[in-house]
Design an enzyme around this catalytic site. Structure first.
Site, PDB file in Angstrom:
ATOM      1  N   GLY A  13      30.726 -28.918  -1.257  1.00  0.00           N
ATOM      2  CA  GLY A  13      30.939 -27.898  -0.233  1.00  0.00           C
ATOM      3  C   GLY A  13      30.521 -26.485  -0.598  1.00  0.00           C
ATOM      4  N   ARG A  34      37.529 -31.033 -10.618  1.00  0.00           N
ATOM      5  CA  ARG A  34      38.187 -32.205 -11.214  1.00  0.00           C
ATOM      6  C   ARG A  34      37.248 -33.402 -11.300  1.00  0.00           C
ATOM      7  NH1 ARG A  34      42.760 -32.660  -6.921  1.00  0.00           N
ATOM      8  NH2 ARG A  34      40.837 -32.277  -5.751  1.00  0.00           N
ATOM      9  N   ASN A  86      37.331 -20.440  -5.358  1.00  0.00           N
ATOM     10  CA  ASN A  86      36.984 -21.262  -4.191  1.00  0.00           C
ATOM     11  C   ASN A  86      37.787 -22.560  -4.108  1.00  0.00           C
ATOM     12  OD1 ASN A  86      34.965 -22.494  -2.126  1.00  0.00           O
ATOM     13  ND2 ASN A  86      34.841 -23.871  -3.904  1.00  0.00           N
ATOM     14  N   TYR A 152      49.135 -25.017   5.281  1.00  0.00           N
ATOM     15  CA  TYR A 152      47.774 -24.609   4.901  1.00  0.00           C
ATOM     16  C   TYR A 152      47.569 -23.142   5.284  1.00  0.00           C
ATOM     17  CZ  TYR A 152      42.718 -24.219   4.561  1.00  0.00           C
ATOM     18  OH  TYR A 152      41.451 -23.798   4.226  1.00  0.00           O
ATOM     19  N   PRO A 182      36.174 -18.108   6.047  1.00  0.00           N
ATOM     20  CA  PRO A 182      35.359 -18.898   6.986  1.00  0.00           C
ATOM     21  C   PRO A 182      36.196 -19.573   8.069  1.00  0.00           C
ATOM     22  CG  PRO A 182      35.036 -19.590   4.664  1.00  0.00           C
ATOM     23  CD  PRO A 182      36.278 -18.752   4.733  1.00  0.00           C
ATOM     24  N   THR A 187      32.113 -29.549   5.492  1.00  0.00           N
ATOM     25  CA  THR A 187      31.984 -29.870   4.058  1.00  0.00           C
ATOM     26  C   THR A 187      32.789 -31.154   3.871  1.00  0.00           C
ATOM     27  OG1 THR A 187      33.984 -28.593   3.600  1.00  0.00           O
ATOM     28  CG2 THR A 187      31.897 -27.382   3.464  1.00  0.00           C
ATOM     29  N   GLU A 188      33.401 -31.329   2.717  1.00  0.00           N
ATOM     30  CA  GLU A 188      34.317 -32.468   2.555  1.00  0.00           C
ATOM     31  C   GLU A 188      35.747 -32.081   2.927  1.00  0.00           C
ATOM     32  OE1 GLU A 188      33.639 -34.267  -1.317  1.00  0.00           O
ATOM     33  OE2 GLU A 188      31.478 -34.131  -1.005  1.00  0.00           O
TER      34      GLU A 188
END
Ligand code: NDP
Ligand code: 8X3
Length: 251
Positions: A13, A34, A86, A152, A182, A187-188
């Protein structure tokens, strides 16, 4: 010597796209995530493009591992000029009274505490050198709350607050601090949010032109290349079809 940028969550991403962008701009890169296999692919792409990379498998939630990693950097990799905070994720979408506690912990531990652990390890060097730039990846979810986004959103409101606090505290030391927020970028992110349910994730981006990771990387490249006396405090970047967090105009 080329300047060094460190990017957390560089295995996919926005982090991956930012790695390519900053490599093109002449940075040496410290890349962290990770998933070692995915990170290796990114590292190989950058090396094939002539870039210099130091990478490591690192979970930003592990404070000891984060502190040890930065304390043990080889001397030629210690002077980090740009930190892109990020690494982050959403888990689930549900009412707060039905929320999954493990999801809440993952979001708060990664998006807030992980960002803090990395910042605590990297910014003393910037302060001592009287230069550096921290880019915090927030979200439109850190500016507006949307239905079922509760924790979130709270984690990204925290990033917004920390971004302002960092700027207030580090401006006197010559360190720049920027928040990038954003809207919907494919992305994922949604695959992770929906625990690997790719069909459900795909639906999030149907019927409008979403952002892509390269749009955000492009903005980060612009932000870090302003003249040293210019600090871009905050950028909210949305798809044209997303008027506010919860309103997407679909065809
Ligand atoms: P992706 O899922 O594609 O990328 C997330 C990255 O974060 C991956 O590289 C992942 O790597 C890494 N990551 C997650 N948890 C950890 C951890 N504990 N330790 C280290 N790295 C971790 O999504 P995006 O690129 O979209 O997300 C990047 C950031 O952008 C996040 O902070 C997200 O909240 C934010 N954002 C995304 C938006 C979107 O619509 N896509 C909009 C607004 C903000 P790995 O799994 O290998 O550790
Ligand atoms: C990601 C933006 O609105 O899809 O942070 O949650 S949103």
């Amino acid at each position: 010597m080329k300047p060094i940028a460190c990017i957390t969550g560089a295995s996919s991403g926005i982090g991956e796209a930012t790695a390519y962008e900053l490599n093109k701009m002449g940075y040496r890169l410290i890349l962290l995530a990770r998933r070692a296999d995915r990170l290796t692919q990114v590292v190989n792409n950058i090396k094939a493009d002539g870039g210099e990379v130091f990478s490591a498998e690192l979970d930003v939630r592990n404070q000891t591992a984060v502190a040890d990693f930065f304390a043990q950097l080889p001397v030629e990799w210690q002077e980090i000029s740009v930190l892109v905070n990020n690494a982050g994720l959403a888990q689930g979408l549900s009412k707060i009274y039905e929320g999954d506690i493990a999801h809440w912990d993952a979001m708060i531990d990664t998006n807030v505490k992980g960002l803090l652990y990395v910042t605590r390890a990297v910014t003393p060097g910037m302060v001592a050198r009287k230069s550096g730039h921290v880019i915090n990846i927030g979200s439109i979810a850190g500016k507006e709350v949307y239905d079922n986004g509760n924790v979130y959103c709270a984690s990204k409101f925290a990033v917004d607050a920390l971004n302002k606090a960092m700027r207030m505290e580090m401006a006197v030391h010559g360190v720049r601090v920027t928040g990038i927020h954003p809207g919907a970028a494919e992305t994922e992110f949604s695959v992770v949010r929906f625990q690997g349910d790719e069909e459900r994730a795909k639906k999030v981006y149907e019927g409008f032109e979403n952002l892509v990771a390269a749009d955000i990387a492009d903005a980060i490249g612009w932000v870090v290349s302003r003249k040293p006396h210019v600090n871009i405090n905050d950028l909210v970047i949305m798809p044209q079809a997303q008027a506010v967090a919860g309103v997407i105009i679909r065809k």
